[in-house]
Design a protein around this motif. Structure first.
Motif, PDB file in Angstrom:
ATOM      1  N   ALA A 301       2.964  -3.656  39.623  1.00  0.00           N
ATOM      2  CA  ALA A 301       1.556  -3.311  39.843  1.00  0.00           C
ATOM      3  C   ALA A 301       0.646  -4.320  39.147  1.00  0.00           C
ATOM      4  O   ALA A 301      -0.368  -4.751  39.711  1.00  0.00           O
ATOM      5  CB  ALA A 301       1.280  -1.904  39.331  1.00  0.00           C
ATOM      6  N   TYR A 302       1.004  -4.678  37.934  1.00  0.00           N
ATOM      7  CA  TYR A 302       0.226  -5.661  37.161  1.00  0.00           C
ATOM      8  C   TYR A 302       0.141  -6.995  37.898  1.00  0.00           C
ATOM      9  O   TYR A 302      -0.944  -7.565  38.071  1.00  0.00           O
ATOM     10  CB  TYR A 302       0.896  -5.801  35.795  1.00  0.00           C
ATOM     11  N   GLU A 303       1.265  -7.483  38.381  1.00  0.00           N
ATOM     12  CA  GLU A 303       1.281  -8.792  39.047  1.00  0.00           C
ATOM     13  C   GLU A 303       0.563  -8.747  40.389  1.00  0.00           C
ATOM     14  O   GLU A 303      -0.096  -9.713  40.780  1.00  0.00           O
ATOM     15  CB  GLU A 303       2.729  -9.270  39.196  1.00  0.00           C
ATOM     16  N   GLU A 304       0.659  -7.636  41.082  1.00  0.00           N
ATOM     17  CA  GLU A 304      -0.055  -7.498  42.353  1.00  0.00           C
ATOM     18  C   GLU A 304      -1.568  -7.566  42.127  1.00  0.00           C
ATOM     19  O   GLU A 304      -2.298  -8.217  42.889  1.00  0.00           O
ATOM     20  CB  GLU A 304       0.324  -6.173  43.019  1.00  0.00           C
ATOM     21  N   LEU A 305      -2.041  -6.924  41.058  1.00  0.00           N
ATOM     22  CA  LEU A 305      -3.472  -6.947  40.754  1.00  0.00           C
ATOM     23  C   LEU A 305      -3.924  -8.333  40.308  1.00  0.00           C
ATOM     24  O   LEU A 305      -5.060  -8.740  40.572  1.00  0.00           O
ATOM     25  CB  LEU A 305      -3.796  -5.919  39.670  1.00  0.00           C
ATOM     26  N   CYS A 306      -3.051  -9.068  39.636  1.00  0.00           N
ATOM     27  CA  CYS A 306      -3.389 -10.434  39.225  1.00  0.00           C
ATOM     28  C   CYS A 306      -3.471 -11.367  40.436  1.00  0.00           C
ATOM     29  O   CYS A 306      -4.340 -12.242  40.503  1.00  0.00           O
ATOM     30  CB  CYS A 306      -2.352 -10.965  38.230  1.00  0.00           C
ATOM     31  N   GLN A 307      -2.571 -11.157  41.379  1.00  0.00           N
ATOM     32  CA  GLN A 307      -2.536 -12.016  42.568  1.00  0.00           C
ATOM     33  C   GLN A 307      -3.699 -11.717  43.513  1.00  0.00           C
ATOM     34  O   GLN A 307      -4.183 -12.616  44.206  1.00  0.00           O
ATOM     35  CB  GLN A 307      -1.208 -11.819  43.311  1.00  0.00           C
ATOM     36  N   HIS A 308      -4.147 -10.466  43.547  1.00  0.00           N
ATOM     37  CA  HIS A 308      -5.205 -10.064  44.481  1.00  0.00           C
ATOM     38  C   HIS A 308      -6.292  -9.307  43.728  1.00  0.00           C
ATOM     39  O   HIS A 308      -6.306  -8.062  43.735  1.00  0.00           O
ATOM     40  CB  HIS A 308      -4.633  -9.181  45.599  1.00  0.00           C
ATOM     41  N   PRO A 309      -7.199 -10.033  43.052  1.00  0.00           N
ATOM     42  CA  PRO A 309      -8.260  -9.362  42.294  1.00  0.00           C
ATOM     43  C   PRO A 309      -9.101  -8.459  43.189  1.00  0.00           C
ATOM     44  O   PRO A 309      -9.313  -8.735  44.362  1.00  0.00           O
ATOM     45  CB  PRO A 309      -9.104 -10.529  41.760  1.00  0.00           C
TER      46      PRO A 309
END
Length: 545
Positions: A301-309
């Motif tokens: 979830a963390y990495e998904e949010l970083c990739q797609h602000p």
């Protein structure tokens, strides 16, 4: 879930010592981009020394070429016979003194000594082995969080692996990594992590790239390289062996022996690998899996949010979201209301645009720069450095400069909270490092043993985080459980409540600073505590609120 980040005991002894003690000696270059930029100055001085060395050596070599041409002409001239006593004398003299002078040149030694002296001058400023490892880990972090292709990174392209979408970041000048560069990243993965956690996922990808580049340039030599094709093959074979791929380890070891047939250690490895394959005692290697070295339950979830602000708010929140000019009942804001953008209602997160001017931001960065030290995190009752937080920070009193005092007054006006000591901490200024990040954490304490309670003013009720700079890519603030992220907006201030009205920590404020993919990220944090806010943010009628 981790407790709140370290404070340097905020208003206590740690912060006071930080403000009074002299600036630290250069160290941990990788952990702040300000330090990385300062390293450019050191290399500039080395470049000037090298330019002088090349100039002096070029003159010496031209003179050396004239000596060579003169002697070569004598050897090629059939009329130049040693029967001539003058030629015989010059031959004996050349062999006795001229040639030793040429080979053991005092001038050459002086030129080299001058170059060595230049290195000695900046030696204390140069990055150390820890910096090289930290920089390598930063590249692997960016590879992981932004799902970047290693081959693309080696070619200077920040492209998601297997994706046909545009690159996440397109630098104005594309810089490729050398075979030696890729080798050092792969070597860092094997030497720093692999023996403990089996991280061959990273080492194999980077060493494969190193081997490929070394093969392309085999036979040529770069004076700056410290590794070779043989080194890369050796480390890659070991990584494949440890990952369970014996046949590939055997193939690479045999290739190694083509270049260095006398290496007995690798020859013994070949025999060992062949026996293992013959007996069939080794299970077939499965697909390489990326280790969860961060131990984050919410990593995906963390990495998904970083990739797609960004992130889509819940439908019931939409009517309450929007932009407005706010005075918050403060005379301070009557002539220049705050530009408020509601990001979310639960948790309550607001972004105040143009909260600080360019000049104020530069002043604050300038005040903090000389005092930056590696950021720490709370670990029980202690504070320590951690791989999950890569930055340097400094604490500024409101008496440090009128700009800091004015900023504190502005924060008090916008939030309506009491910032007088000890109800709030000093302003913390943070400069993120190479791939700088702060993995998911809470700002409020989750344990009564936290250093936060040393202030005797309760837990952190609210956070104001001011973006003092822009970044080119990455660096978003991701709220993991709430499933949204806020990109860096220069000069804006992000505000959220850490505690509910009943005093409990708000689980939805679990947040992270995504790795900075490109740029120089500076933020200023103001943490406000419970005590002193009883009548400014009173308890609600609902105990659960």
């Amino acid at each position: 879930m981790r407790a709140a980040p370290g404070l340097g005991a905020a208003l206590g002894l740690g912060a006071v010592l930080t403000l009074l003690s002299p600036p630290p000696a250069p160290a941990e270059t990788f952990s702040a981009m300000l330090s990385v930029r300062r390293a450019l100055g050191s290399e500039g001085r080395l470049l000037r020394r090298l330019r002088a060395y090349l100039r002096d050596e070029s003159r010496r070599l031209r003179r050396l070429a004239r000596f060579y041409e003169k002697v070569q002409a004598l050897h090629q001239d059939p009329k130049a016979s040693v029967d001539n006593p003058l030629l015989a004398f010059s031959l004996i003299k050349r062999l006795h003194s001229d040639w030793p002078n040429v080979i053991y040149s005092v001038e050459a030694a002086e030129n080299t000594q001058a170059l060595h002296a230049g290195l000695k001058e900046v030696e204390q400023e140069l990055p150390g082995a820890e910096d090289l490892d930290g920089a390598a880990r930063a590249l692997m972090r960016l590879q992981d969080v932004y799902a970047l292709s290693v081959k693309g990174m080696a070619n200077g392209v920040f492209q998601r692996a297997g994706a046909s979408r545009p690159p996440l970041y397109s630098p104005s000048r594309r810089v490729s990594l050398s075979a030696d560069d890729c080798f050092h990243v792969g070597k860092c993965a094997t030497s720093q992590v692999a023996y403990d956690t089996g991280d061959y996922y990273h080492s194999i990808a980077w060493l494969e790239e190193a081997v490929g580049l070394f093969r392309l340039s085999y036979g040529s030599w770069n004076p700056e390289d410290r590794s070779s094709l043989e080194d890369a093959l050796d480390h890659l074979a070991f990584s494949y062996f440890m990952a369970g791929n014996i046949s590939h380890a055997l193939s690479l070891s045999k290739e190694f022996l083509l270049y260095d047939p006398s290496n007995q250690r690798v020859a013994r490895n070949v025999v060992k690998y062949e026996k293992l394959l013959e007996t069939g005692t080794v299970a077939s290697a499965g697909p390489l899996r990326r280790p969860n070295g961060t131990r984050l339950q919410s990593r995906d979830a963390y990495e998904e949010l970083c990739q797609h602000p960004g992130g889509q708010p819940a439908p019931e929140q939409l009517p309450h979201l929007g932009c407005s000019y706010e005075t918050n009942g403060s005379p301070y804001l009557l002539l220049q209301p705050a530009k408020k953008e509601m990001i979310r209602i639960r948790p309550y997160v607001a972004l105040y645009h143009d909260f600080i001017s360019d000049a104020e931001a530069e002043t604050i960065k300038g005040l903090a720069g000389p005092w930056l030290q590696r950021s720490v995190v709370a670990s029980g009752e202690k504070q320590q450095k951690a791989e999950y937080r890569i930055s340097k920070s400094a604490w500024l009193k409101d008496t440090a400069d009128p700009v800091v005092r004015a900023l504190e007054q502005r924060i008090a006006a916008v939030t309506g909270l009491d910032l007088r000591p000890p109800y709030a901490e000093y302003l913390q200024v943070v400069n993120y490092g190479l791939g700088g990040h702060y993995e998911p954490h809470f700002d409020h304490a989750t344990s009564r043993k936290s250093p936060l309670y040393r202030m005797k003013s309760g837990n952190r009720i609210a956070t104001v985080m001011i973006y003092l700079s822009a970044v080119e890519a990455g660096g978003s603030t991701a709220f993991i459980h709430a499933n949204f992220s806020v990109p860096v907006v220069k000069n804006a201030a992000l505000f959220w409540w850490n505690l509910r009205r009943n005093g409990d920590g708000d689980e939805d404020t679990l947040h992270a600073g995504c790795p900075v993919l490109a740029g120089d990220k500076w933020v200023a944090n103001k943490w406000i505590h419970e005590h002193g806010q009883e009548f400014r943010r009173p308890c609600g009628a609902n105990q659960q609120d």
